[in-house]
Design a protein around this motif. Structure first.
Motif, mmCIF file in Angstrom:
data_model
loop_
_atom_site.group_PDB
_atom_site.id
_atom_site.type_symbol
_atom_site.label_atom_id
_atom_site.label_comp_id
_atom_site.label_asym_id
_atom_site.label_seq_id
_atom_site.Cartn_x
_atom_site.Cartn_y
_atom_site.Cartn_z
ATOM 1 N N LYS A 7 78.348 63.420 -41.480
ATOM 2 C CA LYS A 7 77.438 62.309 -41.215
ATOM 3 C C LYS A 7 77.147 61.533 -42.495
ATOM 4 C CE LYS A 7 72.990 61.194 -39.163
ATOM 5 N NZ LYS A 7 71.766 61.706 -38.573
ATOM 6 N N ARG A 10 80.239 59.356 -43.370
ATOM 7 C CA ARG A 10 80.342 58.221 -42.461
ATOM 8 C C ARG A 10 79.267 57.163 -42.779
ATOM 9 N NH1 ARG A 10 80.890 61.023 -38.419
ATOM 10 N NH2 ARG A 10 78.713 61.320 -37.876
ATOM 11 N N THR A 11 78.031 57.638 -43.025
ATOM 12 C CA THR A 11 76.928 56.731 -43.341
ATOM 13 C C THR A 11 77.197 55.973 -44.637
ATOM 14 O OG1 THR A 11 75.359 58.174 -42.201
ATOM 15 C CG2 THR A 11 74.439 56.638 -43.806
ATOM 16 N N LYS A 14 80.160 53.402 -44.241
ATOM 17 C CA LYS A 14 79.763 52.199 -43.506
ATOM 18 C C LYS A 14 78.774 51.360 -44.308
ATOM 19 C CE LYS A 14 80.765 53.892 -38.893
ATOM 20 N NZ LYS A 14 80.226 54.187 -37.548
ATOM 21 N N ALA A 15 77.848 52.007 -45.012
ATOM 22 C CA ALA A 15 76.851 51.274 -45.808
ATOM 23 C C ALA A 15 77.515 50.469 -46.919
ATOM 24 C CB ALA A 15 75.828 52.248 -46.393
ATOM 25 N N GLN A 68 68.977 63.728 -44.381
ATOM 26 C CA GLN A 68 69.633 62.904 -43.376
ATOM 27 C C GLN A 68 68.829 61.669 -42.971
ATOM 28 O OE1 GLN A 68 72.765 63.244 -41.824
ATOM 29 N NE2 GLN A 68 73.125 64.575 -43.563
#
Length: 121
Positions: A7, A10-11, A14-15, A68
């Motif tokens: 996670k 991926r975060t 994308k950020a 998270q």
């Protein structure tokens, strides 16, 4: 931890506006996809390569995996814990090295001249 890192990766990807294909210098798109789905755990070297591609420090990815949600207090507490642990380790490592140096000096002196009370062989 594998899912948390998935996670976080991926975060962060994308950020920063990256696609999985943007990691082609360090990994295949398929491998990045596998990591982001939590199917495999990367090596530290691979994590570092990925972090460098993103333009962030490796610890940023690891921190994201531990924090998270956008929780500033939790982030501050984690970073303070890490700071204290690193300082503690450095302090103990210095003490250990100093003790090793002292012991080596004592051993060298023993070889040069036996202590009083010891019988010569």
């Amino acid at each position: 931890m594998r899912e948390a890192f998935a996670k976080a990766l991926r975060t962060a990807r994308k950020a920063h506006g990256f696609t999985q294909e943007d990691f082609s210098e360090v990994s295949s798109r398929t491998y990045v996809s596998i990591l982001e789905r939590g199917q495999k755990s990367p090596t530290l070297n691979k994590m570092n390569d990925i972090a460098n591609t993103l333009g962030v420090h490796l610890l940023t990815l690891v921190t994201l995996a531990h924090v998270q949600k956008k929780n500033v207090q939790e982030l501050d507490a984690l970073l303070e814990q890490v700071r204290k642990e690193v300082v503690h380790i450095f302090d103990n490592a210095e003490t250990f090295e100093q003790e090793k140096d002292v012991q080596a000096s004592i051993d060298a002196r023993k070889k040069r001249s036996p202590l009083i009370g010891e019988e010569a062989s």
